[in-house]
Structure formats: structure tokens, C-alpha cells
Design a protein around this motif. Structure first.
Motif, PDB file in Angstrom:
ATOM      1  N   LEU A  86       0.856  -1.185   0.000  1.00 53.91           N
ATOM      2  CA  LEU A  86       0.000   0.000   0.000  1.00 53.91           C
ATOM      3  C   LEU A  86       0.888   1.229   0.000  1.00 53.91           C
ATOM      4  CD1 LEU A  86      -2.802   1.375   0.298  1.00 53.91           C
ATOM      5  CD2 LEU A  86      -2.503   1.155   2.786  1.00 53.91           C
ATOM      6  N   MET A  87       0.679   2.115  -0.985  1.00 53.99           N
ATOM      7  CA  MET A  87       1.501   3.319  -1.058  1.00 53.99           C
ATOM      8  C   MET A  87       1.017   4.350  -0.043  1.00 53.99           C
ATOM      9  SD  MET A  87       2.170   6.023  -4.188  1.00 53.99           S
ATOM     10  CE  MET A  87       1.168   7.349  -3.521  1.00 53.99           C
ATOM     11  N   PRO A  88       1.911   4.886   0.800  1.00 56.50           N
ATOM     12  CA  PRO A  88       1.523   5.931   1.750  1.00 56.50           C
ATOM     13  C   PRO A  88       1.490   7.295   1.071  1.00 56.50           C
ATOM     14  CG  PRO A  88       3.828   5.414   2.020  1.00 56.50           C
ATOM     15  CD  PRO A  88       3.322   4.489   0.943  1.00 56.50           C
ATOM     16  N   PHE A  89       0.848   8.246   1.730  1.00 54.28           N
ATOM     17  CA  PHE A  89       0.816   9.635   1.272  1.00 54.28           C
ATOM     18  C   PHE A  89       1.445  10.490   2.367  1.00 54.28           C
ATOM     19  CE2 PHE A  89      -2.224   7.767  -1.554  1.00 54.28           C
ATOM     20  CZ  PHE A  89      -2.256   8.570  -2.688  1.00 54.28           C
ATOM     21  N   PRO A  90       2.765  10.579   2.398  1.00 53.18           N
ATOM     22  CA  PRO A  90       3.428  11.361   3.457  1.00 53.18           C
ATOM     23  C   PRO A  90       2.996  12.825   3.473  1.00 53.18           C
ATOM     24  CG  PRO A  90       5.006  10.022   2.221  1.00 53.18           C
ATOM     25  CD  PRO A  90       3.729   9.985   1.474  1.00 53.18           C
ATOM     26  N   GLN A  91       2.534  13.328   2.330  1.00 53.08           N
ATOM     27  CA  GLN A  91       2.100  14.725   2.242  1.00 53.08           C
ATOM     28  C   GLN A  91       0.574  14.848   2.386  1.00 53.08           C
ATOM     29  OE1 GLN A  91       4.121  15.151  -1.640  1.00 53.08           O
ATOM     30  NE2 GLN A  91       5.184  16.919  -0.722  1.00 53.08           N
ATOM     31  N   ALA A  92      -0.038  13.980   3.186  1.00 50.60           N
ATOM     32  CA  ALA A  92      -1.496  13.966   3.326  1.00 50.60           C
ATOM     33  C   ALA A  92      -2.031  15.315   3.796  1.00 50.60           C
ATOM     34  CB  ALA A  92      -1.909  12.858   4.291  1.00 50.60           C
ATOM     35  N   GLN A  93      -1.327  15.951   4.748  1.00 50.15           N
ATOM     36  CA  GLN A  93      -1.782  17.249   5.233  1.00 50.15           C
ATOM     37  C   GLN A  93      -1.778  18.290   4.121  1.00 50.15           C
ATOM     38  OE1 GLN A  93      -3.017  18.044   8.120  1.00 50.15           O
ATOM     39  NE2 GLN A  93      -2.608  16.191   9.308  1.00 50.15           N
ATOM     40  N   ALA A  94      -0.748  18.249   3.281  1.00 53.20           N
ATOM     41  CA  ALA A  94      -0.661  19.209   2.177  1.00 53.20           C
ATOM     42  C   ALA A  94      -1.771  18.970   1.155  1.00 53.20           C
ATOM     43  CB  ALA A  94       0.706  19.106   1.510  1.00 53.20           C
ATOM     44  N   TYR A  95      -2.072  17.693   0.860  1.00 45.47           N
ATOM     45  CA  TYR A  95      -3.174  17.382  -0.060  1.00 45.47           C
ATOM     46  C   TYR A  95      -4.498  17.950   0.475  1.00 45.47           C
ATOM     47  CZ  TYR A  95      -0.527  14.137  -3.058  1.00 45.47           C
ATOM     48  OH  TYR A  95       0.353  13.585  -3.955  1.00 45.47           O
ATOM     49  N   ALA A  96      -4.734  17.778   1.784  1.00 47.65           N
ATOM     50  CA  ALA A  96      -5.975  18.260   2.391  1.00 47.65           C
ATOM     51  C   ALA A  96      -6.083  19.779   2.325  1.00 47.65           C
ATOM     52  CB  ALA A  96      -6.062  17.796   3.842  1.00 47.65           C
ATOM     53  N   ARG A  97      -4.928  20.476   2.398  1.00 45.84           N
ATOM     54  CA  ARG A  97      -4.951  21.934   2.290  1.00 45.84           C
ATOM     55  C   ARG A  97      -5.228  22.384   0.856  1.00 45.84           C
ATOM     56  NH1 ARG A  97      -4.481  20.946   6.969  1.00 45.84           N
ATOM     57  NH2 ARG A  97      -3.282  22.073   8.577  1.00 45.84           N
ATOM     58  N   ARG A  98      -4.706  21.629  -0.089  1.00 52.08           N
ATOM     59  CA  ARG A  98      -4.869  21.996  -1.502  1.00 52.08           C
ATOM     60  C   ARG A  98      -6.243  21.616  -2.045  1.00 52.08           C
ATOM     61  NH1 ARG A  98      -0.061  22.562  -4.426  1.00 52.08           N
ATOM     62  NH2 ARG A  98      -1.450  22.999  -6.182  1.00 52.08           N
ATOM     63  N   LEU A  99      -6.775  20.494  -1.598  1.00 53.55           N
ATOM     64  CA  LEU A  99      -8.043  19.977  -2.093  1.00 53.55           C
ATOM     65  C   LEU A  99      -9.004  19.862  -0.907  1.00 53.55           C
ATOM     66  CD1 LEU A  99      -6.590  17.214  -4.437  1.00 53.55           C
ATOM     67  CD2 LEU A  99      -7.367  19.496  -5.092  1.00 53.55           C
ATOM     68  N   ALA A 100      -9.976  20.754  -0.846  1.00 54.26           N
ATOM     69  CA  ALA A 100     -10.812  20.881   0.348  1.00 54.26           C
ATOM     70  C   ALA A 100     -11.641  19.639   0.645  1.00 54.26           C
ATOM     71  CB  ALA A 100     -11.742  22.091   0.196  1.00 54.26           C
ATOM     72  N   PHE A 101     -11.940  18.824  -0.371  1.00 58.73           N
ATOM     73  CA  PHE A 101     -12.779  17.650  -0.143  1.00 58.73           C
ATOM     74  C   PHE A 101     -11.990  16.466   0.426  1.00 58.73           C
ATOM     75  CE2 PHE A 101     -11.310  17.660  -4.516  1.00 58.73           C
ATOM     76  CZ  PHE A 101     -10.766  16.397  -4.665  1.00 58.73           C
ATOM     77  N   LEU A 102     -10.668  16.616   0.574  1.00 54.79           N
ATOM     78  CA  LEU A 102      -9.832  15.536   1.103  1.00 54.79           C
ATOM     79  C   LEU A 102      -9.563  15.739   2.590  1.00 54.79           C
ATOM     80  CD1 LEU A 102      -7.173  14.930  -1.715  1.00 54.79           C
ATOM     81  CD2 LEU A 102      -9.199  13.563  -1.169  1.00 54.79           C
ATOM     82  N   THR A 103      -9.397  14.623   3.280  1.00 56.61           N
ATOM     83  CA  THR A 103      -9.105  14.631   4.709  1.00 56.61           C
ATOM     84  C   THR A 103      -7.903  13.732   4.962  1.00 56.61           C
ATOM     85  OG1 THR A 103     -11.447  14.902   5.257  1.00 56.61           O
ATOM     86  CG2 THR A 103     -10.007  14.109   7.015  1.00 56.61           C
ATOM     87  N   PRO A 104      -6.914  14.183   5.737  1.00 56.17           N
ATOM     88  CA  PRO A 104      -5.786  13.290   6.060  1.00 56.17           C
ATOM     89  C   PRO A 104      -6.212  12.256   7.102  1.00 56.17           C
ATOM     90  CG  PRO A 104      -5.492  15.406   7.142  1.00 56.17           C
ATOM     91  CD  PRO A 104      -6.712  15.542   6.288  1.00 56.17           C
ATOM     92  N   VAL A 105      -5.894  11.006   6.868  1.00 55.38           N
ATOM     93  CA  VAL A 105      -6.209   9.936   7.818  1.00 55.38           C
ATOM     94  C   VAL A 105      -4.968   9.078   8.005  1.00 55.38           C
ATOM     95  CG1 VAL A 105      -8.669   9.868   7.285  1.00 55.38           C
ATOM     96  CG2 VAL A 105      -7.099   8.432   5.991  1.00 55.38           C
ATOM     97  N   LEU A 106      -4.996   8.270   9.059  1.00 56.05           N
ATOM     98  CA  LEU A 106      -3.835   7.432   9.385  1.00 56.05           C
ATOM     99  C   LEU A 106      -4.299   5.998   9.583  1.00 56.05           C
ATOM    100  CD1 LEU A 106      -0.742   7.607  10.031  1.00 56.05           C
ATOM    101  CD2 LEU A 106      -1.415   7.626  12.444  1.00 56.05           C
ATOM    102  N   LEU A 107      -3.696   5.086   8.821  1.00 57.28           N
ATOM    103  CA  LEU A 107      -3.942   3.653   9.010  1.00 57.28           C
ATOM    104  C   LEU A 107      -2.967   3.161  10.068  1.00 57.28           C
ATOM    105  CD1 LEU A 107      -5.580   1.209   7.895  1.00 57.28           C
ATOM    106  CD2 LEU A 107      -3.608   0.740   6.405  1.00 57.28           C
ATOM    107  N   PRO A 108      -3.457   2.884  11.290  1.00 61.25           N
ATOM    108  CA  PRO A 108      -2.534   2.579  12.391  1.00 61.25           C
ATOM    109  C   PRO A 108      -1.793   1.248  12.197  1.00 61.25           C
ATOM    110  CG  PRO A 108      -4.708   3.202  13.207  1.00 61.25           C
ATOM    111  CD  PRO A 108      -4.842   2.932  11.737  1.00 61.25           C
ATOM    112  N   GLN A 109      -0.624   1.190  12.743  1.00 63.27           N
ATOM    113  CA  GLN A 109       0.165  -0.043  12.704  1.00 63.27           C
ATOM    114  C   GLN A 109      -0.612  -1.178  13.397  1.00 63.27           C
ATOM    115  OE1 GLN A 109       3.558  -0.180  15.366  1.00 63.27           O
ATOM    116  NE2 GLN A 109       4.784  -1.258  13.850  1.00 63.27           N
TER     117      GLN A 109
END
Length: 453
Positions: free
Chosen positions: A224-247
Motif C-alpha cells: 500500500l503506497m503511503p501519502f506522506p504529504q497527506a496534510q498538504a493534499y488536504a490543504r490543496r483539495l478541500a474535499f480531502l481529509t488526512p487519515v492514518l492507518l494505524p500499525q
């Protein structure tokens, strides 16, 4: 039949006849209000879900079971995904559907035609890739979309909304779609092709409850590819939310995933046509609370459904259900009865307010009908008296008529409270008889008062 029972039955019958017109008018108004308000919802509703074995499909079956308990039949309409569901809602082919934020391009017309029943859950963007492909290209692990250039990537059908969503992510990374070898297979055949090595990566958005997600997260050789820049994506695209798949959330014993995986996710809402019956919207919103309030991989208990991330107005019924829970009456009464009272109480109050002044005519009318049993005989008594004045030679025949009249009077049944009326009639008959027997012209008998008691 005893006399007391006969008196009671006569009183009851006259009361029913006196109050009957008012009761019929009130019933007519009540039926008219029911036909106008239509308080009870239809018994059938069409819900747009998604492809087979998807999270939408699973949740659709859960909604069907929840509403079946209240006598509502849910017809599940399979679709390609969120964008297709939005199109079906616009065309009026379904009443309710799952729609993913940012997947279908909600426009200004949707603001008037559609309403939201709340945000239900987040759908992460899952990008699975083959480990052997990344190793061959010396790109293991893959951590950015720019590393997928030249890969065979399936982004799903247009109806799923994922191609548009993924295209916006590529555009944010300055990647032209032509730099990837994109395909648009449906989810199941794409997964088969991916596992057979015919595709290098799969992209789809789905809740973690989806069978495909569960299977691919535990398949050896698939990452599964991670999105290390999830926070930045959420700032750029308002319909996105950063989430974390826990270990370890997939499998604690095997520690899957081996580390926390940041992802981006869109929020899925349940949308309905604005002309859907309000009681049905309320019932579906209550089912949403039941189905989506438990904790999940990306949410805490009672975090969903909520009123955030709405692209269309929230229905008032859904807002009341989510904020306040079930109405008071529905906690103690069956849904159909509680809903009927809740939606008819104003009409019932207006009808009652109209009935109260009109009901004041019932006692005088009742008194009139009871006394009428007596004074209808005064017409015959007056006729006998008048003929006695004009036909002196017929007194004997008139006495016979008077005896017959008295016999009828003795059979009149009245409530005890009106017995004096009967005795007054008999007294007047006796007066007329005495005058006939004397052979003199009798004076006109005094008629009973017609004033209501």
C-alpha cells in the motif's frame, strides 16, 4: 329489557344523533388533512449503492435490513460508484445514494434538488502496487505519485468517481495522465488482472470494510503506497481529509501494516432527492446513526454520521436525528404511530380548536330531540281541541281519539330527567278530556316551553 336500560339507550341514541354531524365534519377535516400532509412515508425506496462486493454494496444491504424492521422495502440499485450514483439522483431514478466528496462535481442545480443525510464515513484513496514491479524498477518502496510514471495503473470506471479524483491528484503533482498507462477496468476484473501481473498498480476509493481492501491488505507481494504529504493534499483539495492507518490495525498478531500509513481520504455522504418524503429521510438518518456510529479504522465511536463536509444542504430531518437522536414519541411507540402523531399534531390542534365552539350546539340539539318526542303529539291534541269547537256533535268520537292519543303518550320513553315533559302532556290531555266530557268548547291547552334545558 328493563326500563332503566331503555332510558339509557334512548339517551345514548339521541346523543349520538345530535353529535353525529359534528363528528362527521371533524372526521372529514381529519381525512382531508391526512390526504394533504401524507404523514406516512411510502413503503418502497430505491437506494443507489455501488459495484458488487464494495463497501457501498455492504452498507446498502445493512440499510435494507434496518428499514425492513419498519416496513420499508429498500430496492438496491447497483451502480459503478459515487459519480454514477450522483447521476442517478439527478435523473430521479433513485431516491437515495452514496456519494463521495469530490468525485462527481456537485453543481449549483444540486443545491436545490438534493439534500444530505450526513457524512457517513471516510473513503481513503487506496493505491496498491506490486512489490516485484517496484523492485525491478528499483523504486521500492513507492512513496510518491511521481514514481509511478510509465506504470500500468487501473483507476476504475468513470462512474466510480475515482478517475476524476485521481486526475486531480496527478494535476496537483504536475503529472500528465499520458505519463502513466491508465486503464479503466471495473474493480473485480482489475483486481484479478493485478494479481496476475497484468497491472502494476490499482487505485480505488473505498471504506476499509470492502472485501477487496481487506484481501489486498493481507496479500503477500502487494504493498500500500503511503501519502506522506497527506496534510498538504488536504490543504490543496478541500474535499480531502488526512487519515492514518494505524500499525497493526489489519492484523495485530502479524503486525499488519508494519508501520503507520498516512493516507488521504474523501468523505462519503448519503444524499437524497429533496422531494423524498420527510419521514423517510428521518428514518434513513436514524439508520445511519445505528450503522455508522461504532468505531472503525479511521474514526472513534459516535464520530459519524456528522454534518461536516457537506456539499449540499443538510435535510432538517437528518439534522434533528443526528443532533437530538430519535424523537421522544419514537422511543415509546412504533415508528408509524409516532410519525403520524408528530406530523398530524398541528392539524389535530386546529381541528380541536374548531370543534370546541361547534360542540356547544350539541346540548341544545340533544334537548330539542328529547323534548320533540313529547311535543310532536301536541299537534294532534290541538287538532282535537279545534274540531271540538267547530263540530260539537262529534265529542264522542273525539274522546276516542283522545284515548288513543293518551295510549301513545304512555308508551313514550324519555330519560328520567325529562319525565316532567311527559307528565305535562298527559295533564293537558286530561284537561281536554274533561272539557269534552262537559260538552263545552275547551280552551287551548298551554304548550310546553321550547326553551332548551
Amino acid at each position: 329489557m328493563t326500563r332503566s336500560l331503555r332510558y339509557t339507550l334512548v339517551s345514548l341514541r339521541e346523543m349520538l344523533v345530535s353529535a353525529g354531524p359534528l363528528v362527521l365534519v371533524m372526521l372529514g377535516l381529519l381525512v382531508a388533512a391526512y390526504a394533504w400532509l401524507q404523514p406516512n412515508p411510502p413503503k418502497r425506496v430505491v437506494l443507489a449503492t455501488g459495484p458488487g462486493q464494495s463497501a457501498y454494496d455492504s452498507f446498502g444491504q445493512a440499510y435494507a435490513k434496518a428499514l425492513a424492521r419498519h416496513g420499508i422495502q429498500v430496492e438496491l440499485r447497483a451502480s459503478e460508484g459515487a459519480a454514477h450514483n450522483l447521476a442517478l439522483l439527478r435523473e430521479g431514478e433513485v431516491d437515495i445514494g452514496f456519494v463521495q466528496g469530490g468525485s462527481g462535481g456537485v453543481n449549483a442545480d444540486d443545491q436545490a434538488e438534493l439534500v444530505s443525510l450526513g457524512s457517513l464515513f471516510v473513503e481513503p484513496l487506496w493505491l496498491f502496487y506490486r512489490e516485484d514491479t517496484a523492485r525491478r524498477l528499483q523504486q521500492l518502496p513507492v512513496t510518491a505519485l511521481s514514481e509511478l510514471k510509465g506504470w500500468r495503473v487501473n483507476v476504475g470506471t468513470a462512474g466510480s468517481g475515482v478517475p476524476e479524483l485521481f486526475g486531480r491528484l496527478l494535476d496537483a503533482n504536475h503529472i500528465r495522465p499520458g505519463e502513466l498507462r491508465l486503464s479503466r477496468l471495473e474493480q473485480t476484473p482489475a483486481t484479478v488482472a493485478f494479481l496476475n501481473g497484468e497491472l502494476d498498480a490499482l487505485v480505488f476509493a473505498s471504506a476499509p470494510e470492502a472485501v477487496m481492501v481487506q484481501m489486498l491488505l493481507q496479500t503477500p507481494g502487494v504493498r500500500l503506497m503511503p501519502f506522506p504529504q497527506a496534510q498538504a493534499y488536504a490543504r490543496r483539495l478541500a474535499f480531502l481529509t488526512p487519515v492514518l492507518l494505524p500499525q497493526g490495525v489489519v492484523d495485530l498478531a502479524r503486525r499488519l501494516p508494519p508501520r503507520d500509513v498516512p493516507l488521504v481520504a474523501s468523505t462519503t455522504s448519503l444524499l437524497a432527492r429533496a422531494d423524498t418524503h420527510p419521514a423517510l429521510l428521518q428514518l434513513v438518518a436514524q439508520a445511519a446513526i445505528e450503522l455508522h456510529s461504532p468505531p472503525g479504522w479511521f474514526n472513534r465511536a459516535r464520530e459519524y454520521p456528522n454534518l461536516a463536509h457537506g456539499e449540499v444542504p443538510v435535510a432538517r430531518e437528518a439534522e434533528r436525528a443526528i443532533v437530538n437522536g430519535p424523537p421522544l414519541l419514537q422511543r415509546y411507540l412504533p415508528f408509524w404511530l409516532a410519525n403520524l402523531i408528530e406530523r398530524m399534531w398541528l392539524s389535530l390542534g386546529l381541528i380541536l380548536a374548531l370543534a370546541l365552539p361547534l360542540s356547544r350546539v350539541i346540548p341544545p340539539l340533544y334537548s330539542f330531540r328529547i323534548r320533540r318526542r313529547v311535543f310532536v303529539w301536541y299537534a294532534q291534541l290541538r287538532d282535537i281541541e279545534q274540531r271540538a269547537d267547530t263540530r260539537p256533535g262529534e265529542h264522542a268520537a273525539l274522546l276516542d281519539e283522545l284515548d288513543t292519543l293518551e295510549q301513545h303518550a304512555e308508551k313514550i320513553v324519555l330519560p328520567l330527567s325529562y319525565t316532567d315533559e311527559l307528565y305535562t302532556l298527559r295533564q293537558h290531555i286530561h284537561v281536554v278530556r274533561k272539557k269534552l266530557q262537559r260538552g263545552t268548547a275547551p280552551t287551548q291547552p298551554t304548550e310546553p316551553s321550547h326553551e332548551p334545558r
